[in-house]
Design a protein around this motif. Structure first.
Motif, short mmCIF file in Angstrom:
data_model
loop_
_atom_site.label_atom_id
_atom_site.label_comp_id
_atom_site.label_asym_id
_atom_site.label_seq_id
_atom_site.Cartn_x
_atom_site.Cartn_y
_atom_site.Cartn_z
N PHE A 44 -0.82 10.34 1.18
CA PHE A 44 -1.18 10.96 -0.08
C PHE A 44 -2.61 10.65 -0.49
CE2 PHE A 44 3.43 10.02 -0.32
CZ PHE A 44 3.82 11.32 -0.08
N GLN A 45 -3.22 9.75 0.27
CA GLN A 45 -4.59 9.37 -0.07
C GLN A 45 -5.55 10.17 0.81
OE1 GLN A 45 -2.94 6.74 -2.55
NE2 GLN A 45 -5.12 6.52 -2.22
N TYR A 86 -7.70 -0.58 6.51
CA TYR A 86 -8.76 -1.59 6.51
C TYR A 86 -9.60 -1.47 5.23
CZ TYR A 86 -12.88 -4.21 8.05
OH TYR A 86 -13.91 -5.09 8.14
N ALA A 87 -9.93 -0.24 4.91
CA ALA A 87 -10.72 0.00 3.70
C ALA A 87 -10.00 -0.54 2.47
CB ALA A 87 -10.99 1.49 3.53
N ARG A 88 -8.71 -0.33 2.45
CA ARG A 88 -7.96 -0.78 1.28
C ARG A 88 -7.86 -2.29 1.23
NH1 ARG A 88 -2.91 3.08 1.00
NH2 ARG A 88 -3.30 2.96 -1.24
N PHE A 145 0.83 -1.18 0.00
CA PHE A 145 0.00 0.00 0.00
C PHE A 145 0.87 1.24 0.00
CE2 PHE A 145 -2.98 -3.03 2.14
CZ PHE A 145 -3.69 -3.26 0.99
N SER A 146 0.65 2.07 -0.96
CA SER A 146 1.39 3.32 -1.01
C SER A 146 0.99 4.15 0.20
CB SER A 146 1.08 4.07 -2.29
OG SER A 146 1.54 3.31 -3.39
N ASP A 147 1.89 5.03 0.58
CA ASP A 147 1.65 5.79 1.80
C ASP A 147 0.31 6.46 1.82
OD1 ASP A 147 4.25 5.08 2.00
OD2 ASP A 147 4.79 6.88 3.10
#
Lengths: 343, 343
Positions: free
Chosen positions: B110-111, B117-119, B105-107
């Motif tokens: 930046f999201q 959990y959502a990801r 998972f990218s940091d």
DNA sequence: CTGAAAGCGCTTACAG
DNA sequence: CTGAAAGCGCTTACAG
């Protein structure tokens, strides 16, 4: 609120009294949805704990927002190669800002004959970063020749949608020879990396050319083939300084690890660095600062390489460019294993 | 052979004159398909260049064969933390042998507000490995408390389907104190890591306890808080050895980097290691072997931690276990920064 | 041993 | 600004 069935776009549509299409448009930032509907839908999604599904989206859209990470080649092929790590790190940050996640392909060796290209299609990755080790296998050929955007690091890719970025390895050798020359050295030896490594061969070629440009002669026995690791540098040191043959006054080791090995050999032989021989490494590993004396070495701009790789790949994906070949400047870091002969 | 439409299971079924269901069964190794049909279908798939689709499969099966990699916390939070890398490397190898790939998972930073959990739900990962940095954020809480199998490294997870593996950090301190004690040291100082780090606190606690068990006294000014990096070790060295206060004969630095900084301070101050003070680091970084003198330090068994993490996570996923807490033995590596007072 | 059919959760023209 | 419907490529009971 039944938990066994995931909440879908359908459920949200029903609750909001609109169609699935509308929900989808909201999710994808289409302009043509009224602000009012949007807000209501967002509230309902929040309350219901709605989670979108990557697979459903990918299946419908044919794009995954995933970037595949491929480590090509043998040995060092692991995460612990410091160069690899730092480059990838910068890459990840940049690509992350654009909404992509990274997919690491587990080593093929354990898979049955699957090649990287197949796995890219399987996951529908939008692009790939390919980082070269030694002895790059044939299997990535299919991938780079394909329509999948690929960016190579330390490996010259040329497919229809691929390019590469790497340090200007020729310039690494040139800058070291320059540096030595300016210090008055004329007898310069070279300890090379594994010769299955493309990068290693470029460095050697650059070294030979520079030596020639300065009109110096290069004794064949002063070019030693190592394998990037410590022990091979140690052995190179022994073979260079043990006998009665003429000795170089300067040595360029194409990795820091080999330079450490070389230092160990000199210590055993009672040869002083930089008193009797100057030494330059390559990589600027952390340890280079802590060896005694601190090692003069060449640093690659890993941050820049990683960022460029990301930006170029994004351009390929967006169709803003279809190829690019970039060489990044190396930087010589002067420390205490080198001394001038001219004083 | 039209290229714009991917070849699907349907096309293969048609060519082979069987149903899609049969193809699917063949793909998934169901036992009840005749060998003849199987072979024919495989040949046809080969000829047609059939590629399965991960998203379609995941959508239908509700499992992705993907493991999420989450780096929790601040700083070092990058790939270049050597501990992280080596652990992850072993993890990847093991998990790869079982057909899983790794999703990084990218940091989050930046999201927009998305949590881990959502990801995980978004990608339908089958499990997660969570590696702790400092100052672990709240956002992974949801993940570890969820029904998604999680294995923590250097972080104590306890959700319904989670566990952890880490070095026995208490034992790290104990073994160092033992070692010093047996060499005759009674005046032992401690340079700690960042105190937002859980691991760091365990080490400090273990240190205090050991000192007490030996009936030694610990001067408050001999416990210094660093941040794991070089400079803080340098400053600790100065504060310990610059004034006229009583000086310890032995120092345990809870990271190698700080130990390097400490060595630099001693050099400036003209304090000899190990003549005047013994020093033990922690990590066994590559550079520890190359500093002068080579650093006595404590090594974590990263390979074992990574392998165990993988195996435990696979057990969670398979439902063979639902929790596990494992502590791995550290190993003290004796080198030349320590000397006995008893001779 | 094999197949017909529904469904997984989204998106995409297209029509209105 | 909104919706009905088909489709993305697979799997899964279920029936035979």
């Amino acid at each position: 609120m039944k938990e066994n069935h995931a909440i879908t776009i359908r459920d949200i549509a029903k609750k909001a009294g609109v169609s699935q299409a509308t929900i989808s448009k909201i999710l994808n930032d289409y302009p043509d949805v009224s602000q009012k509907t949007k807000e209501r839908v967002f509230r309902i999604m929040e309350e219901a704990g709605y989670r979108p599904s990557h697979s459903a989206r990918t299946l419908a859209q044919k794009t995954s927002k995933l970037i595949g990470v491929v480590y090509a080649g043998r040995i060092n092929a692991d995460f612990d190669h410091p160069f690899f790590i730092e480059v990838l790190n910068a890459f990840k940050r940049t690509i992350g800002m654009h909404g992509y996640d990274l997919l690491f392909f587990s080593d093929e060796t354990f898979q049955k004959e699957e090649n990287f290209y197949a796995r890219c299609l399987y996951y529908k990755v939008d692009g790939c970063i390919i980082i070269a080790g030694e002895d790059v296998q044939q299997s990535i050929e299919d991938l780079t020749k394909s329509e999948i955007p690929c960016i190579g690091v330390d490996i010259q890719l040329d497919g229809p949608k691929s390019g590469y970025v790497m340090t200007d390895n020729k310039k690494i050798s040139q800058s070291v020879v320059d540096y030595f020359y300016l210090q008055g050295h004329r007898d310069i030896a070279y300890i090379g990396g594994a010769n299955e490594s493309a990068v290693s061969n470029i460095r050697l070629k650059g070294f030979r050319e520079s030596i020639h440009e300065y009109g110096l002669t290069l004794r064949p026995e002063w070019v030693i083939e190592g394998d990037f690791f410590e022990q091979s540098g140690y052995e190179a040191g022994l073979s260079l300084f043990k006998g009665n043959a003429q000795k170089p006054t300067a040595v360029f080791s194409s990795s820091d690890l080999m330079a450490f090995g070389f230092m160990r050999a000199m210590q055993e032989l009672g040869v002083s660095i930089p008193g009797d021989v100057s030494l330059v490494g390559c990589d600027d590993q952390l340890a280079a600062r802590y060896v005694q004396p601190p090692l003069t070495t060449v640093r690659q701009n890993k941050e820049k390489i990683g960022r460029l790789a990301a930006l170029m790949l994004l351009d390929f994906i967006a169709g803003r460019a279809s190829t690019a070949r970039i060489l990044v400047e190396p930087e010589l870091i002067g420390r205490e294993t080198t001394a001038s002969l001219l004083l």
